[in-house]
Design a protein around this motif. Structure first.
Motif, PDB file in Angstrom:
ATOM      1  N   PHE A   1       0.617  -1.479   0.251  1.00  0.00           N
ATOM      2  CA  PHE A   1       0.150  -0.341  -0.471  1.00  0.00           C
ATOM      3  C   PHE A   1       0.917   0.796   0.207  1.00  0.00           C
ATOM      4  O   PHE A   1       0.375   1.990  -0.736  1.00  0.00           O
ATOM      5  CB  PHE A   1      -0.854  -0.187   1.233  1.00  0.00           C
ATOM      6  CG  PHE A   1      -1.603   1.284   1.270  1.00  0.00           C
ATOM      7  CD1 PHE A   1      -2.287   1.423   0.551  1.00  0.00           C
ATOM      8  CD2 PHE A   1      -1.521   2.029   1.946  1.00  0.00           C
ATOM      9  CE1 PHE A   1      -3.575   2.795   0.336  1.00  0.00           C
ATOM     10  CE2 PHE A   1      -2.215   3.488   2.413  1.00  0.00           C
ATOM     11  CZ  PHE A   1      -3.174   3.934   1.186  1.00  0.00           C
ATOM     12  N   ALA A   2       1.865   1.025   1.069  1.00  0.00           N
ATOM     13  CA  ALA A   2       2.715   2.547   1.203  1.00  0.00           C
ATOM     14  C   ALA A   2       3.438   2.617  -0.097  1.00  0.00           C
ATOM     15  O   ALA A   2       3.258   3.978  -0.734  1.00  0.00           O
ATOM     16  CB  ALA A   2       4.001   2.066   2.007  1.00  0.00           C
ATOM     17  N   ASN A   3       3.876   1.711  -1.282  1.00  0.00           N
ATOM     18  CA  ASN A   3       4.429   1.807  -2.274  1.00  0.00           C
ATOM     19  C   ASN A   3       3.435   2.251  -3.828  1.00  0.00           C
ATOM     20  O   ASN A   3       4.175   3.262  -4.208  1.00  0.00           O
ATOM     21  CB  ASN A   3       5.563   0.691  -3.021  1.00  0.00           C
ATOM     22  CG  ASN A   3       6.321   0.238  -2.178  1.00  0.00           C
ATOM     23  OD1 ASN A   3       7.319   1.111  -1.352  1.00  0.00           O
ATOM     24  ND2 ASN A   3       7.509  -0.594  -2.025  1.00  0.00           N
ATOM     25  N   LEU A   4       2.543   1.729  -3.288  1.00  0.00           N
ATOM     26  CA  LEU A   4       1.513   2.521  -3.838  1.00  0.00           C
ATOM     27  C   LEU A   4       0.912   3.621  -4.291  1.00  0.00           C
ATOM     28  O   LEU A   4       0.981   4.670  -5.456  1.00  0.00           O
ATOM     29  CB  LEU A   4       0.006   1.547  -4.313  1.00  0.00           C
ATOM     30  CG  LEU A   4      -1.000   1.758  -5.170  1.00  0.00           C
ATOM     31  CD1 LEU A   4      -0.188   1.212  -6.604  1.00  0.00           C
ATOM     32  CD2 LEU A   4      -2.430   0.723  -4.476  1.00  0.00           C
ATOM     33  N   PHE A   5       1.324   4.246  -2.605  1.00  0.00           N
ATOM     34  CA  PHE A   5       0.588   5.257  -2.735  1.00  0.00           C
ATOM     35  C   PHE A   5       1.626   6.584  -3.387  1.00  0.00           C
ATOM     36  O   PHE A   5       1.814   7.386  -3.391  1.00  0.00           O
ATOM     37  CB  PHE A   5       0.868   5.557  -1.316  1.00  0.00           C
ATOM     38  CG  PHE A   5       1.879   7.665  -0.617  1.00  0.00           C
ATOM     39  CD1 PHE A   5       0.110   8.326  -0.455  1.00  0.00           C
ATOM     40  CD2 PHE A   5       2.433   7.210   0.097  1.00  0.00           C
ATOM     41  CE1 PHE A   5       0.664   9.505  -0.002  1.00  0.00           C
ATOM     42  CE2 PHE A   5       2.544   8.561   0.161  1.00  0.00           C
ATOM     43  CZ  PHE A   5       1.928   9.595   0.237  1.00  0.00           C
ATOM     44  N   SER A   6       3.134   5.547  -3.010  1.00  0.00           N
ATOM     45  CA  SER A   6       4.521   6.818  -4.038  1.00  0.00           C
ATOM     46  C   SER A   6       4.128   6.934  -4.977  1.00  0.00           C
ATOM     47  O   SER A   6       4.994   7.459  -5.798  1.00  0.00           O
ATOM     48  CB  SER A   6       5.728   5.814  -2.936  1.00  0.00           C
ATOM     49  OG  SER A   6       6.703   6.472  -3.785  1.00  0.00           O
ATOM     50  N   ARG A   7       3.915   5.869  -5.812  1.00  0.00           N
ATOM     51  CA  ARG A   7       3.573   5.108  -7.574  1.00  0.00           C
ATOM     52  C   ARG A   7       2.480   6.747  -7.300  1.00  0.00           C
ATOM     53  O   ARG A   7       2.865   7.718  -9.010  1.00  0.00           O
ATOM     54  CB  ARG A   7       3.536   4.244  -7.626  1.00  0.00           C
ATOM     55  CG  ARG A   7       4.127   3.708  -8.043  1.00  0.00           C
ATOM     56  CD  ARG A   7       4.045   2.035  -8.830  1.00  0.00           C
ATOM     57  NE  ARG A   7       5.740   1.398  -8.642  1.00  0.00           N
ATOM     58  CZ  ARG A   7       5.886   1.211  -9.605  1.00  0.00           C
ATOM     59  NH1 ARG A   7       5.553   2.073 -11.160  1.00  0.00           N
ATOM     60  NH2 ARG A   7       7.812   0.836  -9.561  1.00  0.00           N
ATOM     61  N   ILE A   8       1.421   6.781  -6.864  1.00  0.00           N
ATOM     62  CA  ILE A   8      -0.088   7.793  -7.562  1.00  0.00           C
ATOM     63  C   ILE A   8       0.160   9.075  -6.796  1.00  0.00           C
ATOM     64  O   ILE A   8      -0.140   9.709  -7.776  1.00  0.00           O
ATOM     65  CB  ILE A   8      -1.100   7.010  -6.914  1.00  0.00           C
ATOM     66  CG1 ILE A   8      -1.666   5.523  -6.698  1.00  0.00           C
ATOM     67  CG2 ILE A   8      -2.549   7.893  -6.685  1.00  0.00           C
ATOM     68  CD1 ILE A   8      -2.544   5.059  -6.153  1.00  0.00           C
TER      69      ILE A   8
END
Length: 408
Positions: free
Chosen positions: A332-339
């Protein structure tokens, strides 16, 4: 590259590195991020970061220009507002939207920026977070209320430590001593008894270094041996100071008010745990100085970490549910970083708080010294170790499945 340009670039990188260190960035992330910045400017670089030092070496292709710098640093505190703004500034600079001179000026403004929530809201957040943790520990309503009030007292000690170097060295033992003594006094004059050590742990949870232990192990797993070892030893010493102060305060309280048995709190409904997660996620927003636009992501990460670890614990034993929680949190945190194009650390730290076993380490230390159990747990040492390993492994697996967009 001429000498003037080299000087401007190395001043910016040096200032950037010190600021990111100040905001509590793990060494392996900080070093990787600074290397990306230096490479963008066409420089070769070597960085060495530990909790108390930062060393920088920069040189041009043919060594026409060289520079090295080593600074004694204080261990950084988490500041997600400044971390986010610093990362945004670096991105604008690398994109060519601002000049190097303007970037240097804006870094100075970020460096002196106060908390966006002020002292009053941060104090309320301390009380809210300590009460919320008591809910997660299965405390009764009286223990939850007293934990919040004593958490406010800890915040006043913390404020004093910010303005006094001598006080900052005594913060942990003095805060825990006062909490232990006052908890004994409250229990003595209260009509209904409660679990003193549970209240003490909940009131001090913001100071318990469970997050530092996890970060230290993560640094060791990334082969940052010096930084990881230093961070773990610092966390252990903080834990010892906290426990010594609490033990001294309770011992004095027992002398003045008499020996007091640990009362078992009435079991509260399951929904109280979820209320605790909500209140904890709200409190951490002010404590970590999270920017308003990142608050929904940060609060969601807390629920994801707690929900996945709780659900998986029904199928996995000995604390291995933390692996599933850390894996889901990392994705989730890495997805947040990408978005959002922001450091994954901004939301990852919020979720890690409900997973890290700092409280279990404190419970084990209390059981070993006093022979009293704060809560009924079996194999507390083994479970603590497995949770720590599970957290690190879960985050590593998450980075493989969903690579982060940024080094931070």
């Amino acid at each position: 590259m001429d000498q003037l340009e080299f000087i401007q670039i190395r001043r910016f990188i040096l200032k950037l590195g010190k600021m990111l260190h100040k905001y509590g960035s793990p060494s392996f992330r900080l070093e990787a991020y600074l290397i990306e910045i230096a490479t963008h400017f066409g420089l070769h670089a070597s960085f060495n970061s530990t909790p108390t030092t930062l060393s920088i070496v920069l040189w041009s292709d043919h060594h026409e220009e060289e520079y090295n710098h080593s600074a004694r640093m204080q261990p950084g505190d988490l500041d997600m507002n400044s971390l986010s703004r610093t990362d945004e500034l670096a991105y604008e600079l690398l994109s060519g939207d601002i000049s190097l001179a303007e970037a240097n000026m804006r870094l100075d403004k970020i460096n002196i920026m106060p908390s966006p929530y002020g002292k009053s809201l941060t104090g309320i957040a301390f009380g809210l977070s300590t009460s919320a943790f008591a809910m997660l520990m299965g405390a009764g309503w009286s223990e939850i209320i007293y934990s919040g009030l004593l958490g406010l007292m800890v915040y006043f000690w913390t404020l004093w430590a910010f303005s006094s170097k001598r006080m900052s060295l005594m913060l942990e033992p003095l805060a825990s001593f006062s909490v232990g003594f006052v908890a004994c006094a409250i229990n003595h004059y209260s009509s209904s008894g409660f679990n003193i050590w549970l209240i003490i742990l909940s009131s001090l949870i913001i100071l318990v270094p469970g997050l530092s232990l996890t970060m230290g192990l993560a640094e060791l797993s990334s082969r940052n041996m010096v930084s990881g070892t230093a961070r773990i030893m610092d966390a252990i010493m903080q834990l010892f100071k906290l426990y010594f102060g609490a033990f001294l305060g309770v011992s004095l309280g027992y002398q003045l008010f008499g020996q007091q048995d640990l009362a078992i709190a009435v079991t509260l409904p399951v929904w109280v745990n979820w209320l605790g997660v909500l209140l904890l996620s709200i409190g951490l927003v002010a404590i970590f100085r999270t920017r308003i636009k990142h608050v929904p992501w940060a609060m969601t990460s807390t629920f994801i970490a707690y929900a996945t670890s709780t659900w998986s614990s029904g199928y996995l034993e000995n604390g291995l549910g933390a692996f599933v929680g850390a894996f889901a949190l990392g994705v989730f945190a890495n997805l947040f970083s990408r978005i959002v194009n922001a450091p994954s650390t901004i939301v990852a730290m919020h979720g890690l708080i409900v997973l890290v076993p700092g409280s279990k380490t404190y419970i084990g230390l209390n059981s070993f010294i006093s022979g009293q159990d704060i809560i009924k747990t079996d194999h507390i040492g083994q479970e603590t170790f497995l949770i720590l390993m599970s957290l690190v492994a879960g985050l590593i697996f998450a980075n493989v499945v969903m690579p982060t967009r940024k080094s931070l």
